[in-house]
Design a protein around this motif. Structure first.
Motif, PDB file in Angstrom:
ATOM      1  N   ARG A 133      -8.712   3.371  -8.791  1.00  0.00           N
ATOM      2  CA  ARG A 133      -7.400   2.928  -8.322  1.00  0.00           C
ATOM      3  C   ARG A 133      -7.296   3.113  -6.813  1.00  0.00           C
ATOM      4  O   ARG A 133      -8.063   3.856  -6.196  1.00  0.00           O
ATOM      5  CB  ARG A 133      -6.297   3.728  -9.008  1.00  0.00           C
ATOM      6  CG  ARG A 133      -6.240   3.482 -10.501  1.00  0.00           C
ATOM      7  CD  ARG A 133      -5.080   4.227 -11.095  1.00  0.00           C
ATOM      8  NE  ARG A 133      -5.167   5.634 -10.728  1.00  0.00           N
ATOM      9  CZ  ARG A 133      -5.130   6.640 -11.588  1.00  0.00           C
ATOM     10  NH1 ARG A 133      -4.994   6.389 -12.853  1.00  0.00           N
ATOM     11  NH2 ARG A 133      -5.209   7.880 -11.178  1.00  0.00           N
ATOM     12  N   THR A 134      -6.320   2.469  -6.240  1.00  0.00           N
ATOM     13  CA  THR A 134      -6.093   2.559  -4.796  1.00  0.00           C
ATOM     14  C   THR A 134      -5.685   3.964  -4.392  1.00  0.00           C
ATOM     15  O   THR A 134      -6.127   4.470  -3.358  1.00  0.00           O
ATOM     16  CB  THR A 134      -5.001   1.554  -4.382  1.00  0.00           C
ATOM     17  OG1 THR A 134      -5.381   0.253  -4.822  1.00  0.00           O
ATOM     18  CG2 THR A 134      -4.818   1.535  -2.893  1.00  0.00           C
ATOM     19  N   LEU A 135      -4.865   4.606  -5.201  1.00  0.00           N
ATOM     20  CA  LEU A 135      -4.413   5.954  -4.857  1.00  0.00           C
ATOM     21  C   LEU A 135      -5.563   6.964  -4.862  1.00  0.00           C
ATOM     22  O   LEU A 135      -5.561   7.913  -4.081  1.00  0.00           O
ATOM     23  CB  LEU A 135      -3.298   6.396  -5.808  1.00  0.00           C
ATOM     24  CG  LEU A 135      -1.980   5.639  -5.648  1.00  0.00           C
ATOM     25  CD1 LEU A 135      -0.965   6.107  -6.675  1.00  0.00           C
ATOM     26  CD2 LEU A 135      -1.425   5.798  -4.254  1.00  0.00           C
ATOM     27  N   VAL A 162       0.654   5.968   0.975  1.00  0.00           N
ATOM     28  CA  VAL A 162       1.091   6.191  -0.411  1.00  0.00           C
ATOM     29  C   VAL A 162       2.467   5.580  -0.639  1.00  0.00           C
ATOM     30  O   VAL A 162       2.710   4.947  -1.682  1.00  0.00           O
ATOM     31  CB  VAL A 162       1.083   7.697  -0.744  1.00  0.00           C
ATOM     32  CG1 VAL A 162       1.841   7.986  -2.018  1.00  0.00           C
ATOM     33  CG2 VAL A 162      -0.343   8.200  -0.854  1.00  0.00           C
ATOM     34  N   ARG A 163       3.358   5.734   0.321  1.00  0.00           N
ATOM     35  CA  ARG A 163       4.681   5.113   0.172  1.00  0.00           C
ATOM     36  C   ARG A 163       4.580   3.595   0.125  1.00  0.00           C
ATOM     37  O   ARG A 163       5.283   2.929  -0.635  1.00  0.00           O
ATOM     38  CB  ARG A 163       5.600   5.539   1.311  1.00  0.00           C
ATOM     39  CG  ARG A 163       6.123   6.924   1.149  1.00  0.00           C
ATOM     40  CD  ARG A 163       7.159   7.209   2.185  1.00  0.00           C
ATOM     41  NE  ARG A 163       7.746   8.512   1.958  1.00  0.00           N
ATOM     42  CZ  ARG A 163       8.723   9.003   2.656  1.00  0.00           C
ATOM     43  NH1 ARG A 163       9.231   8.313   3.659  1.00  0.00           N
ATOM     44  NH2 ARG A 163       9.206  10.193   2.381  1.00  0.00           N
ATOM     45  N   VAL A 178       1.976   1.776  -0.919  1.00  0.00           N
ATOM     46  CA  VAL A 178       1.395   1.389  -2.204  1.00  0.00           C
ATOM     47  C   VAL A 178       2.419   1.566  -3.318  1.00  0.00           C
ATOM     48  O   VAL A 178       2.522   0.734  -4.225  1.00  0.00           O
ATOM     49  CB  VAL A 178       0.117   2.205  -2.483  1.00  0.00           C
ATOM     50  CG1 VAL A 178      -0.354   2.024  -3.917  1.00  0.00           C
ATOM     51  CG2 VAL A 178      -0.974   1.813  -1.514  1.00  0.00           C
ATOM     52  N   GLU A 179       3.198   2.627  -3.237  1.00  0.00           N
ATOM     53  CA  GLU A 179       4.213   2.879  -4.260  1.00  0.00           C
ATOM     54  C   GLU A 179       5.255   1.766  -4.271  1.00  0.00           C
ATOM     55  O   GLU A 179       5.660   1.290  -5.336  1.00  0.00           O
ATOM     56  CB  GLU A 179       4.867   4.225  -3.968  1.00  0.00           C
ATOM     57  CG  GLU A 179       5.703   4.768  -5.079  1.00  0.00           C
ATOM     58  CD  GLU A 179       6.205   6.152  -4.742  1.00  0.00           C
ATOM     59  OE1 GLU A 179       7.150   6.242  -3.929  1.00  0.00           O
ATOM     60  OE2 GLU A 179       5.652   7.129  -5.245  1.00  0.00           O
ATOM     61  N   ARG A 180       5.685   1.326  -3.096  1.00  0.00           N
ATOM     62  CA  ARG A 180       6.669   0.240  -3.036  1.00  0.00           C
ATOM     63  C   ARG A 180       6.082  -1.062  -3.547  1.00  0.00           C
ATOM     64  O   ARG A 180       6.763  -1.851  -4.191  1.00  0.00           O
ATOM     65  CB  ARG A 180       7.153   0.050  -1.598  1.00  0.00           C
ATOM     66  CG  ARG A 180       8.107   1.102  -1.151  1.00  0.00           C
ATOM     67  CD  ARG A 180       8.621   0.810   0.226  1.00  0.00           C
ATOM     68  NE  ARG A 180       9.373   1.951   0.725  1.00  0.00           N
ATOM     69  CZ  ARG A 180       9.590   2.185   1.987  1.00  0.00           C
ATOM     70  NH1 ARG A 180       9.109   1.365   2.901  1.00  0.00           N
ATOM     71  NH2 ARG A 180      10.280   3.230   2.362  1.00  0.00           N
ATOM     72  N   ARG A 181       4.820  -1.314  -3.226  1.00  0.00           N
ATOM     73  CA  ARG A 181       4.180  -2.543  -3.675  1.00  0.00           C
ATOM     74  C   ARG A 181       4.075  -2.573  -5.190  1.00  0.00           C
ATOM     75  O   ARG A 181       4.255  -3.615  -5.813  1.00  0.00           O
ATOM     76  CB  ARG A 181       2.795  -2.658  -3.052  1.00  0.00           C
ATOM     77  CG  ARG A 181       2.173  -3.987  -3.338  1.00  0.00           C
ATOM     78  CD  ARG A 181       0.880  -4.263  -2.642  1.00  0.00           C
ATOM     79  NE  ARG A 181       0.260  -3.168  -1.983  1.00  0.00           N
ATOM     80  CZ  ARG A 181      -1.037  -3.064  -1.769  1.00  0.00           C
ATOM     81  NH1 ARG A 181      -1.836  -3.997  -2.212  1.00  0.00           N
ATOM     82  NH2 ARG A 181      -1.548  -2.036  -1.138  1.00  0.00           N
ATOM     83  N   GLU A 182       3.817  -1.428  -5.809  1.00  0.00           N
ATOM     84  CA  GLU A 182       3.704  -1.388  -7.265  1.00  0.00           C
ATOM     85  C   GLU A 182       5.064  -1.501  -7.952  1.00  0.00           C
ATOM     86  O   GLU A 182       5.147  -1.916  -9.091  1.00  0.00           O
ATOM     87  CB  GLU A 182       2.981  -0.106  -7.697  1.00  0.00           C
ATOM     88  CG  GLU A 182       1.506  -0.144  -7.361  1.00  0.00           C
ATOM     89  CD  GLU A 182       0.787   1.120  -7.792  1.00  0.00           C
ATOM     90  OE1 GLU A 182       1.451   2.036  -8.323  1.00  0.00           O
ATOM     91  OE2 GLU A 182      -0.426   1.195  -7.595  1.00  0.00           O
ATOM     92  N   GLU A 183       6.157  -1.117  -7.263  1.00  0.00           N
ATOM     93  CA  GLU A 183       7.482  -1.255  -7.831  1.00  0.00           C
ATOM     94  C   GLU A 183       7.869  -2.717  -7.983  1.00  0.00           C
ATOM     95  O   GLU A 183       8.589  -3.081  -8.908  1.00  0.00           O
ATOM     96  CB  GLU A 183       8.526  -0.565  -6.948  1.00  0.00           C
ATOM     97  CG  GLU A 183       8.553   0.931  -7.080  1.00  0.00           C
ATOM     98  CD  GLU A 183       9.598   1.549  -6.170  1.00  0.00           C
ATOM     99  OE1 GLU A 183      10.343   0.805  -5.488  1.00  0.00           O
ATOM    100  OE2 GLU A 183       9.664   2.784  -6.132  1.00  0.00           O
TER     101      GLU A 183
END
Length: 88
Positions: A28-30, A78-79, A81-86
């Motif tokens: 995964r990206t994370l 990380v923020r 990527v997190e927004r993109r996944e939302e």
């Protein structure tokens, strides 16, 4: 003390190779982002060990700057990527 420095550099090098493996194979990206952060920490640790080996503290500002940039960069990515996944 030279043996201790050699062992320390060897272990840091091994950890760096394993971290590069995680960057390449990370599912995964994370995982990859975390591995890059670990690599930055290993670079800071290697610089600190080299500084201790030479008994000169001229790179303290460099160590602090790289550590701070690594931390801020990791949090920012990380923020993002997190927004993109939302939005998916």
């Amino acid at each position: 003390m030279t043996i201790v420095f050699a062992i320390t550099f060897g272990l840091l090098g091994l950890a760096g190779l394993l971290t590069l493996l995680r960057i390449v194979r990370g599912p995964r990206t994370l995982d990859r982002i975390l591995a890059v952060d670990v690599l930055v920490v290993l670079i800071v640790a290697g610089t600190a060990v080299g500084m201790a080996m030479s008994s000169r503290g001229i790179y303290i500002a460099l160590i602090v700057a790289v550590a701070l940039l690594g931390f801020v960069g990791t949090i920012s990515v990380v923020r993002l990527v997190e927004r993109r996944e939302e939005y998916r």
